[in-house]
Design a protein around this motif. Structure first.
Motif, PDB file in Angstrom:
ATOM      1  N   ARG A 258     -18.813 -24.724  39.615  1.00  0.00           N
ATOM      2  CA  ARG A 258     -17.391 -24.560  39.923  1.00  0.00           C
ATOM      3  C   ARG A 258     -16.525 -25.627  39.271  1.00  0.00           C
ATOM      4  O   ARG A 258     -15.362 -25.403  38.978  1.00  0.00           O
ATOM      5  CB  ARG A 258     -17.184 -24.575  41.440  1.00  0.00           C
ATOM      6  CG  ARG A 258     -17.616 -23.264  42.078  1.00  0.00           C
ATOM      7  CD  ARG A 258     -17.374 -23.264  43.546  1.00  0.00           C
ATOM      8  NE  ARG A 258     -17.899 -22.040  44.137  1.00  0.00           N
ATOM      9  CZ  ARG A 258     -18.185 -21.912  45.419  1.00  0.00           C
ATOM     10  NH1 ARG A 258     -17.992 -22.911  46.244  1.00  0.00           N
ATOM     11  NH2 ARG A 258     -18.652 -20.773  45.883  1.00  0.00           N
TER      12      ARG A 258
ATOM     13  N   ARG B 174     -16.362 -12.687  40.068  1.00  0.00           N
ATOM     14  CA  ARG B 174     -16.473 -13.638  41.165  1.00  0.00           C
ATOM     15  C   ARG B 174     -17.911 -14.103  41.389  1.00  0.00           C
ATOM     16  O   ARG B 174     -18.134 -15.072  42.113  1.00  0.00           O
ATOM     17  CB  ARG B 174     -15.888 -13.015  42.438  1.00  0.00           C
ATOM     18  CG  ARG B 174     -14.367 -12.849  42.340  1.00  0.00           C
ATOM     19  CD  ARG B 174     -13.878 -11.670  43.149  1.00  0.00           C
ATOM     20  NE  ARG B 174     -14.130 -11.862  44.555  1.00  0.00           N
ATOM     21  CZ  ARG B 174     -13.273 -12.447  45.379  1.00  0.00           C
ATOM     22  NH1 ARG B 174     -12.109 -12.867  44.922  1.00  0.00           N
ATOM     23  NH2 ARG B 174     -13.554 -12.606  46.628  1.00  0.00           N
TER      24      ARG B 174
ATOM     25  N   ARG C 154     -12.306 -23.109  46.851  1.00  0.00           N
ATOM     26  CA  ARG C 154     -13.717 -23.153  46.445  1.00  0.00           C
ATOM     27  C   ARG C 154     -13.860 -23.037  44.937  1.00  0.00           C
ATOM     28  O   ARG C 154     -14.702 -23.700  44.322  1.00  0.00           O
ATOM     29  CB  ARG C 154     -14.491 -22.047  47.157  1.00  0.00           C
ATOM     30  CG  ARG C 154     -14.773 -22.391  48.609  1.00  0.00           C
ATOM     31  CD  ARG C 154     -15.083 -21.165  49.440  1.00  0.00           C
ATOM     32  NE  ARG C 154     -16.285 -20.495  48.989  1.00  0.00           N
ATOM     33  CZ  ARG C 154     -16.552 -19.211  49.220  1.00  0.00           C
ATOM     34  NH1 ARG C 154     -15.704 -18.474  49.907  1.00  0.00           N
ATOM     35  NH2 ARG C 154     -17.655 -18.680  48.780  1.00  0.00           N
ATOM     36  N   ALA C 155     -13.020 -22.188  44.328  1.00  0.00           N
ATOM     37  CA  ALA C 155     -13.102 -22.014  42.878  1.00  0.00           C
ATOM     38  C   ALA C 155     -12.785 -23.322  42.158  1.00  0.00           C
ATOM     39  O   ALA C 155     -13.274 -23.578  41.065  1.00  0.00           O
ATOM     40  CB  ALA C 155     -12.151 -20.915  42.415  1.00  0.00           C
TER      41      ALA C 155
ATOM     42  N   TYR D  31      -8.886 -19.939  50.694  1.00  0.00           N
ATOM     43  CA  TYR D  31     -10.264 -20.445  50.715  1.00  0.00           C
ATOM     44  C   TYR D  31     -10.890 -20.263  49.331  1.00  0.00           C
ATOM     45  O   TYR D  31     -11.550 -21.153  48.807  1.00  0.00           O
ATOM     46  CB  TYR D  31     -11.113 -19.675  51.735  1.00  0.00           C
ATOM     47  CG  TYR D  31     -10.748 -19.893  53.181  1.00  0.00           C
ATOM     48  CD1 TYR D  31     -11.439 -20.828  53.953  1.00  0.00           C
ATOM     49  CD2 TYR D  31      -9.756 -19.152  53.796  1.00  0.00           C
ATOM     50  CE1 TYR D  31     -11.132 -21.016  55.290  1.00  0.00           C
ATOM     51  CE2 TYR D  31      -9.433 -19.333  55.129  1.00  0.00           C
ATOM     52  CZ  TYR D  31     -10.130 -20.263  55.878  1.00  0.00           C
ATOM     53  OH  TYR D  31      -9.827 -20.450  57.200  1.00  0.00           O
ATOM     54  N   GLU D  32     -10.674 -19.081  48.745  1.00  0.00           N
ATOM     55  CA  GLU D  32     -11.299 -18.782  47.455  1.00  0.00           C
ATOM     56  C   GLU D  32     -10.783 -19.711  46.368  1.00  0.00           C
ATOM     57  O   GLU D  32     -11.556 -20.224  45.560  1.00  0.00           O
ATOM     58  CB  GLU D  32     -11.048 -17.319  47.081  1.00  0.00           C
ATOM     59  CG  GLU D  32     -11.880 -16.373  47.922  1.00  0.00           C
ATOM     60  CD  GLU D  32     -11.521 -14.921  47.687  1.00  0.00           C
ATOM     61  OE1 GLU D  32     -10.566 -14.657  46.931  1.00  0.00           O
ATOM     62  OE2 GLU D  32     -12.193 -14.059  48.286  1.00  0.00           O
TER      63      GLU D  32
ATOM     64  N   ASN E 153     -18.646 -17.736  39.482  1.00  0.00           N
ATOM     65  CA  ASN E 153     -18.526 -19.038  40.162  1.00  0.00           C
ATOM     66  C   ASN E 153     -18.997 -18.940  41.612  1.00  0.00           C
ATOM     67  O   ASN E 153     -18.692 -19.786  42.430  1.00  0.00           O
ATOM     68  CB  ASN E 153     -17.107 -19.589  40.073  1.00  0.00           C
ATOM     69  CG  ASN E 153     -16.081 -18.684  40.707  1.00  0.00           C
ATOM     70  OD1 ASN E 153     -16.408 -17.611  41.198  1.00  0.00           O
ATOM     71  ND2 ASN E 153     -14.843 -19.117  40.709  1.00  0.00           N
ATOM     72  N   ARG E 154     -19.726 -17.877  41.864  1.00  0.00           N
ATOM     73  CA  ARG E 154     -20.363 -17.657  43.161  1.00  0.00           C
ATOM     74  C   ARG E 154     -19.390 -17.701  44.343  1.00  0.00           C
ATOM     75  O   ARG E 154     -19.703 -18.188  45.421  1.00  0.00           O
ATOM     76  CB  ARG E 154     -21.516 -18.639  43.401  1.00  0.00           C
ATOM     77  CG  ARG E 154     -22.575 -17.965  44.288  1.00  0.00           C
ATOM     78  CD  ARG E 154     -23.855 -18.758  44.350  1.00  0.00           C
ATOM     79  NE  ARG E 154     -24.590 -18.428  45.557  1.00  0.00           N
ATOM     80  CZ  ARG E 154     -25.675 -17.660  45.587  1.00  0.00           C
ATOM     81  NH1 ARG E 154     -26.145 -17.120  44.497  1.00  0.00           N
ATOM     82  NH2 ARG E 154     -26.299 -17.439  46.723  1.00  0.00           N
ATOM     83  N   ILE E 155     -18.197 -17.168  44.089  1.00  0.00           N
ATOM     84  CA  ILE E 155     -17.300 -16.877  45.204  1.00  0.00           C
ATOM     85  C   ILE E 155     -17.900 -15.683  45.945  1.00  0.00           C
ATOM     86  O   ILE E 155     -17.686 -15.504  47.137  1.00  0.00           O
ATOM     87  CB  ILE E 155     -15.887 -16.539  44.669  1.00  0.00           C
ATOM     88  CG1 ILE E 155     -15.283 -17.728  43.960  1.00  0.00           C
ATOM     89  CG2 ILE E 155     -14.983 -16.030  45.776  1.00  0.00           C
ATOM     90  CD1 ILE E 155     -14.563 -18.708  44.794  1.00  0.00           C
ATOM     91  N   GLU E 156     -18.625 -14.851  45.193  1.00  0.00           N
ATOM     92  CA  GLU E 156     -19.404 -13.768  45.795  1.00  0.00           C
ATOM     93  C   GLU E 156     -20.885 -14.074  45.596  1.00  0.00           C
ATOM     94  O   GLU E 156     -21.274 -14.630  44.566  1.00  0.00           O
ATOM     95  CB  GLU E 156     -19.107 -12.426  45.106  1.00  0.00           C
ATOM     96  CG  GLU E 156     -17.687 -11.968  45.207  1.00  0.00           C
ATOM     97  CD  GLU E 156     -17.381 -11.261  46.517  1.00  0.00           C
ATOM     98  OE1 GLU E 156     -18.316 -11.086  47.335  1.00  0.00           O
ATOM     99  OE2 GLU E 156     -16.211 -10.896  46.715  1.00  0.00           O
TER     100      GLU E 156
END
Lengths: 377, 263
Positions: free
Chosen positions: B98, B67, A275-276, A271-272, B70-73
């Protein structure tokens, strides 16, 4: 031996010992490897003989092959113990296959089957190209074509009420509609159940748990006898359509749980990474997550489909005559009332159900093996 | 394979930098996991062409910081501006960022059901809207750059860890990002494969890519970093030029950390 060691000569690979190769070795190891193993082998052989031999006697050796009425299948007429009465099946074959569908219109069913097979076969054979187009034709266009072919009322085809549909036709229609309807519903519900939107998640959880909590027979009963009381007169649906909707929602809820299992098995990193790369939710699901998740749950999906195929027999309770229903109806025919009619009929139905279920399960196994190449984690 | 040691050992001063635009700006970022305060008042400004290497003890918030870029977090307080775009709840800003920020993960996270080429072409097609042909041309180009063009038709599971990580780098580069994030890119690799990945990263650095790297590869850091960051307990403890950072660390924790990691 001293505490240090330096190898001076490398050991070349040797051939494996003789006792490890060939059929006798295999038998020895797999069937008679230990006392327990031997005992299990013998018990299995006895059970196998006890079941298989009577079956062969009944269906082949003692069976009656020619005849035109019950008299030909009676022990008094034949002069020996009688096994299966195959003339009964021959006489009723059209009914078992098509129900009371008008004989002069039966070609429409056969044409539907033929189109289905022509579209399905290349879909099932991996090297054949144009899979996407093929899938669209089979899952999108074929149901519409089949619907109009079978129902009629257009293009000069006489209308055939679903009331007269029956036999294997109804079994296949319910199963096919169930599979085609349940898969997308199941995927959407599974995604919804894992959604971060609270209300979407709650709706999906309640929906799934409701349908899973109710037996199919209740669903069918409700759809057929209760629903008309609640719905306005104008909304009256065809009885078969009501059953189909019930089956699709029921199977969809089960499918949702199967798909959810697959979704949960996909590592968070997938998923990460998606999304990245900038993929949005739907693209991430469509191209990264679902292809992997659905692949993982093929055994579970096939299991559900086979269960659904067999569960269709329950429509008998709401006076829709699938293969088994048609069979039971034919038992009432006094012209074929013999002591073996019942057994013959069930043997026949059993073979058809088994052949179809077994074929689905073997094919699924093949697909699973094929897909697992290159994805060994 | 590039095994020319003189190239890999090129000194940092040869590296081109353009130090007038802000690439990443983090201001007063605070983040909690439940009650646990993982990022504490993080302030970091990264200029275009900067190569930041972030090190520090594990659990110190290094990956979490990366993280957030890129706002994965998500974070609860503070501002993160990437390439002039402020990251907000708004999905548009997140998508925009992103697209311009590539990321490489410790566990590679290649898509196992797609070939190497498909891994690389996926985002250019579905995010950038390129034709399949264009995207595959770009994919081939970057696979060439990470020196594994011959593996394009294979599946990730058929490659070694080092090759997989290079594919992951190529996949990120195919989006032609302005900034690259590396989250411990060599930590999951067998020792003999670390070098091939680091070499690829060094080359990327030479080309002037803006990079933020969480890594304990201090040789690599010395060679390419424009600035070193030490993080501990969710805070940035020290930021300095690598020369100063390694030879004359100022904070006690930096000294302690370096003394443990540089034997």
């Amino acid at each position: 031996m001293s505490a240090t060691f330096v190898r001076e000569q490398l050991v070349a690979p040797m051939e494996q010992p003789r006792s490890n190769v060939g059929t006798p070795a295999w038998l020895q190891q797999k069937l008679f490897g230990s006392v327990l193993n031997t005992v299990v082998t013998i018990i299995s052989a006895v059970i196998f003989a006890a079941l298989v031999w009577p079956a062969i006697r009944f269906m082949l050796i003692d069976a009656v092959w020619d005849g035109s009425s019950r008299v030909d299948c009676l022990a008094e007429t034949v002069g020996r113990p009688v096994g299966a009465c195959w003339p009964f099946i021959a006489a009723k074959f059209a009914q078992f296959m098509y129900g009371f569908y008008p004989a002069e219109e039966v070609w429409r069913i056969n044409l539907t089957y033929a189109i289905g097979i022509v579209l399905l076969a290349p879909l099932l054979i991996p090297p054949v190209p144009y899979k996407v187009l093929n899938a669209i034709l089979f899952f999108g266009v074929f149901p519409v074509v089949a619907f109009y072919l079978l129902i009629g009322g257009v293009f000069g085809l006489p209308h055939v009420e679903t009331r007269v549909w029956g036999g294997l036709l109804v079994t296949l229609v319910i199963t096919f509609a169930g599979i085609i309807g349940a898969l997308p519903i199941g995927i959407v519900l599974a995604l919804g159940r894992r959604s971060s939107l609270l209300l979407v998640r709650w709706f999906c959880v309640i929906f799934i748990e409701f349908w899973r909590g109710v037996p199919l027979i209740t669903v069918l009963f409700f759809a057929t006898y209760m629903l008309p009381f609640f719905l306005p007169e104008a909304w009256k649906l065809d009885p078969l359509a009501r059953v189909l909707i019930g089956v699709i929602l029921f199977a969809g809820a089960y499918m949702a749980e199967v798909v959810r299992g697959g979704l949960q098995a996909i590592p968070r990193g997938q998923y990460e990474a998606a999304r990245a790369l900038g993929l949005g939710y739907w693209k991430m699901m469509a191209f990264v997550v679902l292809p992997q998740a659905l692949k993982l749950v093929i055994p579970g999906m096939v299991n559900s489909f086979i269960a659904l195929f067999k569960d269709t027999t329950l429509v008998l309770i709401v006076a829709i005559f699938d293969l088994l229903g048609q069979l039971r109806a034919s038992f009432a025919d006094p012209n074929w009332a013999t002591p073996v009619t019942l057994l013959t009929g069930f043997a026949f139905a059993g073979m058809i159900y088994f052949a179809i279920s077994f074929a689905i399960s073997r094919y699924a196994l093949y697909v699973e093996r094929r897909l697992s190449t290159g994805v060994a984690h | 394979m590039d095994n020319d040691p003189s190239k890999a050992a090129a000194p940092a001063r040869d590296i081109r930098t353009t130090r007038n635009e802000i690439a990443v700006d983090m201001e007063g970022v605070n983040k909690w996991y439940g009650a646990f305060h993982v990022l504490r008042d993080v302030n970091l400004r990264v200029m275009r062409g900067d190569r930041i290497v972030i090190c520090g003890p594990s659990g110190g918030g290094k990956s979490t910081l990366l993280r957030c870029i890129n706002r994965i977090e998500e974070w609860q307080q503070g501002r993160v501006v990437v390439d002039g775009v402020e990251l907000t709840e708004d999905l548009k800003s997140i998508d925009e960022v992103r697209r311009e920020v590539g990321m490489v993960f410790q566990q590679f996270n290649l898509f196992p059901h797609l070939t190497v080429l498909e891994n690389c072409a996926l985002a250019p097609v579905w995010v950038r809207g390129m034709s399949r042909k264009e995207a595959e041309a770009i994919a081939h180009h970057y696979l060439e750059r990470v020196r594994i063009p011959e593996q394009a038709a294979k599946y990730p599971a058929q490659l070694s860890g080092g090759q997989q990580q290079r594919v992951a780098i190529a996949r990120a580069l195919c989006m032609q990002p302005k900034i690259m994030l590396f989250d411990e890119p060599t930590s999951a690799l067998d020792p003999e494969m670390v070098k091939e990945v680091l070499d690829t990263m060094v080359e990327l650095a030479m080309d002037g890519m803006t990079m933020l790297v969480v890594s304990h590869e201090m040789g690599f850091a010395r060679q390419v970093a424009t600035r070193m960051v030490l993080m501990d307990a969710g805070q940035i403890i020290e930021v300095d030029e690598p020369g100063q950072f390694f030879t004359n660390p100022r904070h006690e924790r930096t000294k302690a950390f370096l003394s443990q990691i540089l034997h």
